[in-house]
Design a protein around this motif. Structure first.
Motif, mmCIF file in Angstrom:
data_model
loop_
_atom_site.group_PDB
_atom_site.id
_atom_site.type_symbol
_atom_site.label_atom_id
_atom_site.label_comp_id
_atom_site.label_asym_id
_atom_site.label_seq_id
_atom_site.Cartn_x
_atom_site.Cartn_y
_atom_site.Cartn_z
ATOM 1 N N ARG A 30 30.108 -5.894 -22.901
ATOM 2 C CA ARG A 30 30.140 -4.790 -21.945
ATOM 3 C C ARG A 30 29.033 -3.779 -22.176
ATOM 4 O O ARG A 30 28.657 -3.035 -21.279
ATOM 5 C CB ARG A 30 31.487 -4.060 -22.015
ATOM 6 N N GLN A 31 28.582 -3.703 -23.403
ATOM 7 C CA GLN A 31 27.532 -2.726 -23.705
ATOM 8 C C GLN A 31 26.318 -3.419 -24.286
ATOM 9 O O GLN A 31 26.353 -3.905 -25.402
ATOM 10 C CB GLN A 31 28.042 -1.674 -24.694
ATOM 11 N N VAL A 32 25.294 -3.445 -23.501
ATOM 12 C CA VAL A 32 24.089 -4.131 -23.942
ATOM 13 C C VAL A 32 23.051 -3.106 -24.358
ATOM 14 O O VAL A 32 22.785 -2.142 -23.640
ATOM 15 C CB VAL A 32 23.514 -4.999 -22.807
ATOM 16 N N ARG A 33 22.480 -3.316 -25.486
ATOM 17 C CA ARG A 33 21.539 -2.350 -26.018
ATOM 18 C C ARG A 33 20.228 -3.076 -26.308
ATOM 19 O O ARG A 33 20.206 -4.071 -27.020
ATOM 20 C CB ARG A 33 22.141 -1.780 -27.308
ATOM 21 N N LEU A 34 19.158 -2.578 -25.737
ATOM 22 C CA LEU A 34 17.870 -3.238 -25.924
ATOM 23 C C LEU A 34 16.903 -2.328 -26.665
ATOM 24 O O LEU A 34 17.009 -1.111 -26.601
ATOM 25 C CB LEU A 34 17.265 -3.582 -24.564
ATOM 26 N N GLN A 35 15.974 -2.935 -27.338
ATOM 27 C CA GLN A 35 14.939 -2.147 -28.003
ATOM 28 C C GLN A 35 13.720 -2.053 -27.096
ATOM 29 O O GLN A 35 13.222 -3.072 -26.629
ATOM 30 C CB GLN A 35 14.545 -2.799 -29.334
ATOM 31 N N PRO A 36 13.240 -0.844 -26.869
ATOM 32 C CA PRO A 36 11.993 -0.733 -26.116
ATOM 33 C C PRO A 36 10.847 -1.183 -27.011
ATOM 34 O O PRO A 36 10.950 -1.110 -28.227
ATOM 35 C CB PRO A 36 11.897 0.766 -25.827
ATOM 36 N N GLU A 37 9.809 -1.632 -26.373
ATOM 37 C CA GLU A 37 8.682 -2.149 -27.143
ATOM 38 C C GLU A 37 7.561 -1.112 -27.187
ATOM 39 O O GLU A 37 7.119 -0.640 -26.140
ATOM 40 C CB GLU A 37 8.199 -3.441 -26.472
ATOM 41 N N LEU A 38 7.152 -0.772 -28.367
ATOM 42 C CA LEU A 38 6.065 0.199 -28.499
ATOM 43 C C LEU A 38 4.740 -0.487 -28.217
ATOM 44 O O LEU A 38 4.326 -1.391 -28.939
ATOM 45 C CB LEU A 38 6.060 0.795 -29.917
ATOM 46 N N ILE A 39 4.108 -0.057 -27.144
ATOM 47 C CA ILE A 39 2.821 -0.657 -26.793
ATOM 48 C C ILE A 39 1.724 0.352 -27.059
ATOM 49 O O ILE A 39 1.668 1.409 -26.429
ATOM 50 C CB ILE A 39 2.798 -1.075 -25.318
ATOM 51 N N ILE A 40 0.869 0.017 -27.983
ATOM 52 C CA ILE A 40 -0.155 0.968 -28.387
ATOM 53 C C ILE A 40 -1.451 0.703 -27.649
ATOM 54 O O ILE A 40 -1.973 -0.412 -27.671
ATOM 55 C CB ILE A 40 -0.367 0.890 -29.908
ATOM 56 N N ARG A 41 -1.905 1.724 -26.955
ATOM 57 C CA ARG A 41 -3.162 1.583 -26.229
ATOM 58 C C ARG A 41 -4.077 2.732 -26.612
ATOM 59 O O ARG A 41 -3.792 3.498 -27.532
ATOM 60 C CB ARG A 41 -2.893 1.554 -24.721
ATOM 61 N N GLU A 42 -5.135 2.895 -25.893
ATOM 62 C CA GLU A 42 -6.195 3.813 -26.343
ATOM 63 C C GLU A 42 -5.841 5.299 -26.251
ATOM 64 O O GLU A 42 -6.518 6.123 -26.846
ATOM 65 C CB GLU A 42 -7.470 3.557 -25.533
ATOM 66 N N SER A 43 -4.814 5.626 -25.515
ATOM 67 C CA SER A 43 -4.522 7.051 -25.332
ATOM 68 C C SER A 43 -4.078 7.726 -26.622
ATOM 69 O O SER A 43 -3.966 8.942 -26.689
ATOM 70 C CB SER A 43 -3.438 7.240 -24.263
ATOM 71 N N THR A 44 -3.812 6.898 -27.639
ATOM 72 C CA THR A 44 -3.481 7.494 -28.931
ATOM 73 C C THR A 44 -4.545 7.135 -29.972
ATOM 74 O O THR A 44 -4.287 7.171 -31.165
ATOM 75 C CB THR A 44 -2.103 7.021 -29.426
ATOM 76 N N GLY A 45 -5.713 6.785 -29.483
ATOM 77 C CA GLY A 45 -6.841 6.557 -30.390
ATOM 78 C C GLY A 45 -6.841 5.174 -30.998
ATOM 79 O O GLY A 45 -5.869 4.477 -31.004
#
Lengths: 336, 336
Positions: free
Chosen positions: A321-336
């Motif tokens: 009944r309760q599904v929990r997902l992990q978001p995926e950290l996508i690293i791009r240039e906006s953080t250097g």
DNA sequence: TTGTAGGCGTTATCAA
DNA sequence: TTGATAACGCCTACAA
């Protein structure tokens, strides 16, 4: 006039009962009869009349989704992907998808829900953009109408929902920024009764605490979840005596507005200023610079929600009944 | 069980006929009775059962929209705004909006239309993303089912539609670019059977012709209407021996991809390279640099389409079957 | 001004 | 294995 079950029956010199049962796959029809019926129905282009079927069966096989809008003209890619997911999975289960829109938290919204619920037009609802305490949940529980939600609310213990771990995700994001040397990290959020605000902001705070960075209320602003809101909010941040070195945002749209403002003021995003979003909509792969974000699989979530709802409507047991997902950290240039 | 008209009647010791007529505003019921009925119905939370009403009235008061998708996970802000417009106007007219998705031009798409049409589930369709010759139009005309479309197709003379003057708009855009000294102007389009491609490309060509600039096929590429498509297509353009000084795009999404690619290759968009879009989605106000584009009022168009369709379904006369709008040229920094 | 009754197209109950 | 028949909830000719 289109062809009815009666027409088919007449053509075959059978009773409508037999035709109905043959078509619906009941076991108590002769093999031979069934084949004949099915073939003839096909030939005649017979399609059951939904209204009649619904009336008789007392179920609609339709699910409702009322898009929570802030402004009438809004254009959020999140929603088109979400609706596509809902539509596809609904179709797969032979359900229809009814869509409407309503400004969040208004009379209009209430009356829309009521009309569909009471008019027996939909068998269940998909909710999203949940509030901490959400009248929709209370209402549907009271009426005994099935629903599923993206994000949970506190109204009902045992609700069925899918939720992305925003808290954990945001903590991870902050750790990452801290690891890159950031100490002055701002946060642009939204109205504090929204579940995503609560979670993401909590993640932000926990992240700071974990790194022993004191919390500075000056760095927290409401950006209204929109591009323009992000644009305006970041103006203020960038005018502070002590400008933040990183701006984290509650969603991608906000971050896009931030990029715009930062650029106008001559900040080099990715160098003198880090910016991050949340959602992972396609668009932020192509911003300048491309945006670091936490991606949630919107399309799949939508499909999953529909699958859960259909299970509930059919009165079957929902094993998760309760599904929990992990978001995926996508690293791009906006953080250097 | 929810409350039916019978319950209301019983409570009032009136016949269901009277209740029904009072609620539907028939003139032949006493003022007093009417008020009483209306109030009681409200109190009891009576909402007419749609299935029953539809069955009886032989009309569904529902309009269908099948979102033409290219890939399953697509996120086009154009559509969320379009759907919001459809939903709002439908609700205003007491119509429902049924939404599904289907890959453009496939079997799946066909069967979805058929199911809704034959099952009498919708009274009419809204179409968009038209093809030059579009089987949907042919099908619906044959079945005698009302429809309206954004953009016209050549299948049916007298179709009801709303169309933005893409040809004229694009010509204006080209003149503007020429006026700024551009001579080598590229065009990133889409599959040539799409109406928008035909029109916008025609506008491009006419624009060039009007400025006596020879047409160079090397400068024409297909970008698939998507960000990624624009990104890829522009790579090729930017690798030419003689690089274009301006890139015009069939839509905003494509242009966003172009901005990305241009930036990666070190082009200063707005200075050494001009880029333009088409649609005027919110997002391109915040790109870097903000994008010059031709804006169409998507939300209003959607509402207008629904209004037209409802008129047709109600069997009333549509005084303006073909609506033609001018897109608005919005000049931003991407063209200097 | 109000009530009676029939039927829209299905499915489900029951009897044959 | 099949068929007659009664609902589902609503609207509307027609009668009162």
């Amino acid at each position: 006039m289109s062809v009815t079950i009666r027409d088919v029956a007449k053509r075959l010199n059978k009773s409508i009962t037999t035709v109905s049962r043959a078509l619906d796959g009941y076991p108590d029809v002769a093999q031979e009869t069934r084949q004949l019926v099915v073939r003839t129905a096909q030939e005649m282009g017979y399609v059951p009349n939904r209204a009649a079927r619904q009336l008789r069966r007392q179920r609609t096989d339709t699910i409702g989704y009322i898009l929570p809008t802030l402004t009438p003209q809004f254009a959020d890619p999140f929603f088109s992907e979400f609706i596509a997911g809902l539509g596809d999975e609904a179709a797969l289960n032979n359900f229809d998808l009814l869509v409407s829109t309503a400004p969040s938290g208004t009379e209009v919204e209430y009356s829309r829900y009521q009309k569909w619920a009471f008019g027996k037009k939909v068998s269940g609802f998909v909710l999203n953009r949940m509030h901490q305490y959400d009248w929709r949940v209370q209402y549907l529980v009271r009426q005994g109408i099935p629903y599923v939600s993206l994000e949970s609310s506190l109204d009902q213990e045992n609700s069925a929902y899918v939720e992305v771990d925003s808290v954990g995700g945001f903590k991870k994001l902050i750790s990452y920024l801290v690891g890159k040397g950031h100490k002055r990290i701002a946060y642009i959020g939204a109205s504090s009764d929204l579940k995503i605000q609560l979670d993401r902001f909590a993640g932000y705070q926990e992240g700071l605490a974990g790194a022993c960075i004191p919390f500075d209320p000056e760095l927290i602003i409401d950006g209204n979840l929109s591009r323009l809101g992000g644009y305006n909010a970041s103006q203020k941040l960038l005018e502070l005596k002590e400008v933040p070195t990183a701006i984290t945002c509650i969603n991608d749209l906000t971050a896009i507005g931030v990029l715009h403002a930062a650029h106008e003021r001559g900040f080099k995003v990715g160098q003198t200023l880090a910016v991050t979003g949340f959602d992972g909509i396609d668009e932020v792969e192509h911003t300048l610079p491309p945006l670091t974000t936490l991606k949630q699989p919107v399309y799949d979530i939508a499909r999953r929600l529909v699958k859960m709802l259909v299970t509930m409507i059919n009165g079957e047991l929902l094993n998760e009944r309760q599904v929990r997902l992990q978001p995926e950290l996508i690293i791009r240039e906006s953080t250097g």
